[in-house]
Enzyme design. Structure first.
Site, PDB file in Angstrom:
ATOM      1  N   LYS A  69      33.582  42.933  35.456  1.00  0.00           N
ATOM      2  CA  LYS A  69      33.837  41.490  35.532  1.00  0.00           C
ATOM      3  C   LYS A  69      34.191  41.124  36.960  1.00  0.00           C
ATOM      4  O   LYS A  69      34.666  41.951  37.751  1.00  0.00           O
ATOM      5  CB  LYS A  69      34.957  41.065  34.588  1.00  0.00           C
ATOM      6  CG  LYS A  69      36.322  41.732  34.827  1.00  0.00           C
ATOM      7  CD  LYS A  69      37.161  41.107  35.914  1.00  0.00           C
ATOM      8  CE  LYS A  69      38.538  41.783  36.060  1.00  0.00           C
ATOM      9  NZ  LYS A  69      39.253  41.360  37.302  1.00  0.00           N
ATOM     10  N   GLY A  90      40.720  50.859  40.712  1.00  0.00           N
ATOM     11  CA  GLY A  90      41.404  50.072  41.726  1.00  0.00           C
ATOM     12  C   GLY A  90      40.470  49.155  42.471  1.00  0.00           C
ATOM     13  O   GLY A  90      40.713  48.811  43.624  1.00  0.00           O
ATOM     14  N   LEU A 127      37.447  45.227  39.206  1.00  0.00           N
ATOM     15  CA  LEU A 127      36.298  44.920  38.355  1.00  0.00           C
ATOM     16  C   LEU A 127      36.604  45.094  36.874  1.00  0.00           C
ATOM     17  O   LEU A 127      35.725  44.888  36.022  1.00  0.00           O
ATOM     18  CB  LEU A 127      35.112  45.817  38.736  1.00  0.00           C
ATOM     19  CG  LEU A 127      34.595  45.661  40.166  1.00  0.00           C
ATOM     20  CD1 LEU A 127      33.612  46.776  40.504  1.00  0.00           C
ATOM     21  CD2 LEU A 127      33.942  44.308  40.364  1.00  0.00           C
ATOM     22  N   SER A 162      39.945  48.529  31.733  1.00  0.00           N
ATOM     23  CA  SER A 162      40.120  47.601  30.623  1.00  0.00           C
ATOM     24  C   SER A 162      38.826  47.464  29.831  1.00  0.00           C
ATOM     25  O   SER A 162      38.834  47.396  28.596  1.00  0.00           O
ATOM     26  CB  SER A 162      40.559  46.230  31.146  1.00  0.00           C
ATOM     27  OG  SER A 162      41.836  46.302  31.748  1.00  0.00           O
ATOM     28  N   ASP A 174      43.845  42.428  30.754  1.00  0.00           N
ATOM     29  CA  ASP A 174      42.418  42.135  30.874  1.00  0.00           C
ATOM     30  C   ASP A 174      41.609  42.583  29.664  1.00  0.00           C
ATOM     31  O   ASP A 174      40.465  42.150  29.487  1.00  0.00           O
ATOM     32  CB  ASP A 174      41.830  42.814  32.123  1.00  0.00           C
ATOM     33  CG  ASP A 174      42.153  42.074  33.406  1.00  0.00           C
ATOM     34  OD1 ASP A 174      42.701  40.957  33.326  1.00  0.00           O
ATOM     35  OD2 ASP A 174      41.866  42.616  34.485  1.00  0.00           O
TER      36      ASP A 174
END
Length: 291
Positions: A17, A102, A105, A109, A142
């Site tokens: 994402k 890290g 994106l 999650s 998330d």
């Protein structure tokens, strides 16, 4: 292509994402930050493979550098679903990791969400989308978004989601070779926590407007590599950081434009990994979620 059998599910995507913007509007008494953001799914994914076990054991079959099995969100998600549903079944899980840790994106999650969706189907647990979202929130703020099934305008700590229509486009994403720890960004004294609230309609009128990521100014102070990637990508459009970093992105009007930018990415002195991705309007496994 996803492969579906009675005892296995293979090539299950866990998409990346982007945060098209991210405002920090306050902070709760329990320390959680209040956010507003626009979540955009991309067709760039980790892949997970699941094989049914009848003995109740949950095992990861491969090593993932930097992610011990006992702390892996994938394993934690599987065990959480197993406890909640009362299932006596187990699973062997293989994780093909493509999204950086890290990177902002949502990789971990997204992996957890895909695990919940896939095992809910494989175990025939019959939990609804809302029930899975409530479970997912226990794993991270998330995770509910990836279970929501479509692009979203997010509020609260990220769990209050409204469907969001976003334009078709391509993005160039640069991984600048550093991992930005979320806790360090959110705990910084330099972080402002008073951005004015906006409405979904505000963002939809100006989706490529002046919306910013409040975490970006903190991240570039801690990681100059992020600033270098932003400075370079800004020559091709409005570059922003996603999430708490470290990845940066820029929208493109065509795949051809994205390809041209990628050809120009400098190989030295930076250790950048750059790629293109197209927007998705719904999660690849959205049809497996029952309302």
């Amino acid at each position: 292509m996803i492969k579906i059998g009675e005892t296995y599910l293979e090539n299950c995507p866990a998409p990346a994402k982007l945060n098209l913007f991210l405002h920090v509007t306050g902070r709760r008494d329990d320390g959680y930050h209040l956010l507003e953001s626009a979540f955009q799914l991309l067709d760039h994914s980790d892949l997970l493979h699941f094989k049914l076990r009848s003995d109740g054991q949950i095992l990861r079959t491969n090593d993932v550098p930097g992610v011990p099995q006992e702390s892996d969100l994938v394993i934690r998600a599987a065990k959480l679903l197993q406890r909640h549903s009362g299932s006596q079944l187990g699973a062997e899980i293989t994780l093909d990791k493509k999204l950086p840790m890290g990177g902002g994106l949502g990789g971990g999650s997204s992996d957890a969400a895909t695990t919940l969706i896939a095992l809910n189907r494989l175990w025939n647990s019959k939990l609804s989308r809302q029930q899975l979202m409530e479970l997912g929130l226990k794993l991270g703020a998330d995770v509910p978004f990836f279970l929501f099934g479509q692009n979203a305008f997010a509020q609260g700590i990220g769990e209050a989601l409204t469907p969001l229509q976003t334009p078709d486009c391509w993005y160039v994403v640069i991984e600048p070779g550093v991992s930005a720890p979320t806790a360090a960004i959110f705990s910084s004294k330099a972080l402002t926590r008073n951005s004015p609230s906006i409405k979904v309609s505000d963002f939809q009128r100006y989706p490529q407007g002046t919306w910013k990521n409040d975490l970006q100014s903190v991240a570039i102070q801690l990681f100059p590599e992020i600033l270098a990637a932003l400075d370079w990508l800004n020559a091709y459009g409005t570059a922003k950081m996603t999430g708490s970093g470290s990845c940066v992105f820029c929208a493109c009007d065509s795949e051809e434009t994205a390809n041209q930018i990628l050809k120009n990415v400098p190989k030295k002195p930076h250790s950048w990994n750059a790629w293109k991705a197209k927007t998705l309007h719904q999660h690849p496994l959205a049809n497996w979620l029952a309302d």
